[in-house]
Design a protein around this motif. Sequence first.
Motif, short mmCIF file in Angstrom:
data_model
loop_
_atom_site.label_atom_id
_atom_site.label_comp_id
_atom_site.label_asym_id
_atom_site.label_seq_id
_atom_site.Cartn_x
_atom_site.Cartn_y
_atom_site.Cartn_z
N GLU A 194 -1.29 2.11 -3.91
CA GLU A 194 -0.92 3.57 -4.28
C GLU A 194 -2.19 4.06 -4.82
O GLU A 194 -2.46 3.50 -6.11
CB GLU A 194 0.37 3.70 -5.15
CG GLU A 194 0.86 5.06 -4.72
CD GLU A 194 0.08 6.13 -5.93
OE1 GLU A 194 0.22 7.35 -5.37
OE2 GLU A 194 -0.46 5.58 -6.56
N GLU A 195 -2.81 5.07 -4.40
CA GLU A 195 -4.16 5.50 -5.06
C GLU A 195 -4.19 5.66 -6.40
O GLU A 195 -5.23 5.12 -6.81
CB GLU A 195 -4.84 6.59 -4.02
CG GLU A 195 -4.11 7.80 -4.14
CD GLU A 195 -4.77 9.00 -3.46
OE1 GLU A 195 -5.87 8.61 -3.18
OE2 GLU A 195 -4.13 10.17 -3.47
N THR A 196 -3.40 6.12 -7.22
CA THR A 196 -3.50 6.50 -8.65
C THR A 196 -3.03 5.40 -9.39
O THR A 196 -3.88 5.09 -10.25
CB THR A 196 -2.53 7.91 -8.82
OG1 THR A 196 -1.12 7.36 -8.68
CG2 THR A 196 -3.04 9.17 -8.37
N ALA A 197 -2.30 4.43 -8.73
CA ALA A 197 -1.95 3.15 -9.47
C ALA A 197 -3.23 2.28 -9.36
O ALA A 197 -3.17 1.48 -10.26
CB ALA A 197 -0.70 2.43 -8.94
N LEU A 198 -3.91 2.44 -8.11
CA LEU A 198 -5.14 1.72 -7.66
C LEU A 198 -6.15 2.02 -8.80
O LEU A 198 -6.84 1.24 -9.62
CB LEU A 198 -5.52 2.04 -6.34
CG LEU A 198 -6.84 1.20 -6.06
CD1 LEU A 198 -6.76 1.19 -4.46
CD2 LEU A 198 -8.05 1.80 -6.30
N LEU A 199 -6.28 3.42 -9.22
CA LEU A 199 -7.12 3.84 -10.22
C LEU A 199 -6.90 3.29 -11.55
O LEU A 199 -7.78 3.02 -12.25
CB LEU A 199 -7.23 5.43 -10.40
CG LEU A 199 -7.62 5.97 -9.05
CD1 LEU A 199 -7.47 7.62 -9.06
CD2 LEU A 199 -8.96 5.88 -8.46
N ASN A 200 -5.51 3.44 -12.14
CA ASN A 200 -5.29 2.78 -13.27
C ASN A 200 -5.55 1.30 -13.52
O ASN A 200 -6.14 0.90 -14.29
CB ASN A 200 -3.74 2.92 -13.50
CG ASN A 200 -3.28 4.36 -14.05
OD1 ASN A 200 -4.52 4.86 -14.53
ND2 ASN A 200 -2.14 4.68 -13.89
N ALA A 201 -5.32 0.36 -12.35
CA ALA A 201 -5.69 -0.74 -12.13
C ALA A 201 -7.16 -1.19 -12.23
O ALA A 201 -7.43 -1.95 -13.17
CB ALA A 201 -5.35 -1.75 -11.00
#
Length: 428
Positions: free
Chosen positions: A175-182
């Motif tokens: 998920e793109e925003t979870a990816l950013l957090n990761a």
Amino acid sequence: MERPLTKNIHPGRPPLNLKDYEMTGGYSALRKIMAGMSPKDVQQAVQDSNLKGRGGAGFNTGMKWSFVPMDEKGGPTKYLIANADEMEPGTFKDRLLLEGNPHQLIEGMIIAAYAIQANISYIFLRWAYKAAAKCLEESIHEAYHAGYLGENILGTGYRLEMYLHTGAGRYMCGEETALLNALEGKRAMPRAKPPFPQVSGLFGKPTIVNNVETLCCIPHIINNGAEWFKSLSYSEDGGTKLYGVSGKVNKPGAWELPMGVTMRELIEEYAGGMKNGYQLKGVLPGGASTDFLTVQHLDLKMDFKSVAAAGSRLGTGTMIVMDDATCPVGFVHNLQHFFAQESCGWCTPCREGLPWVEKLLLSLEKGTGTEEDIDLLQQHTQWLGPGNTFCALAPGAMEPLQSALKYFRDDFDRHVKEKKCPYHHNHH
Ligand code: NAI
């Protein structure tokens, strides 16, 4: 029939290295833009091509790029990210591209980064894709060495760094925003949108996250033009699409075909039809988080609009075929087990609701469920539906459930009446 993305990929053979790729015309699109296309020209070509995002949502790629604030000089740091965290059940199309022709992705990324004037890029790769990690690592190294990455690319003064980042094996990271957090080193939990990443993404900077297949289309659009790209398709969405079929078919696999081939062509021609003794009962058109379609939809064109009009979504375009010897309740229970396990727990409906859905389905499957349980499942499809959660995980999980309740309601009822799974003798 043209197959620009896969014509040079031969599964089983080693991936194309830099030399192989250059011999097939590789990096000519990058040379072309560097010789005289502005970032805006590149954006325009992609917008004109009607390329829609291949990660599953089908958002117009050129339009997405156009949301990035463009400053003439020394603007804020921007990022380009290839989402290679392919974890949708039944989906294995990006893997083919990553393991077969990694430079195609890298070239697409450089062009996309140039179009938004990003100087840093990442490939966020699924943890389990070990073979892809190895060839991406080598290919990035080759591209740096050849002057396609790093400082002063092809002598133009443009700079781009590229890093490979492997995930830790969670569905949520795609998920793109979870990816950013990761990527920022935080737990992979989704962020509220808006703000969209195009404006405030990685470390709060403008960021584009594009799927692997989407990015692999870019060099071909630049080389051959938007009109050519549109002409590849049988529908209004541009281009070809990597389609896949899995389930009890004779030849499961993945093929690059014109966008908009019918489900019948895919299942009967390319996948060789159902295996002897099995009938098609339902189809999840694009991974596990899409609504079931059935035999009545066989002549449906598999493009974003047509599949949506039939009440489902094209999603990743890799369909899962469910046969008549498989219990729909057990099938959906299996999917909900996956989604419940992969919930990140950030928002309550998803964290609490999915395990509850899983339990209700298990109870039905065991023969201890009631009609009220079926009603409760129906209610959950609303409670966990769009608008009630932070991201698309739970609403996506509800798609196969709500459509199973719609098309296979009799099967749910029989589990209650017969107090057992009526398919049980079919379990192998
Ligand atoms: P989405 O529709 O919310 O967003 C899609 C893209 O368009 C995002 O990049 C988003 O930033 C952009 N966008 C959407 N609306 C926008 C707006 N108003 N303004 C600016 N930008 C906007 O869908 P989402 O949640 O990103 O993805 C869900 C999809 O992912 C589903 O279709 C599902 O099938 C697919 N999926 C794919 C997986 C895989 O392994 N390939 C795994 C899980 C889900």
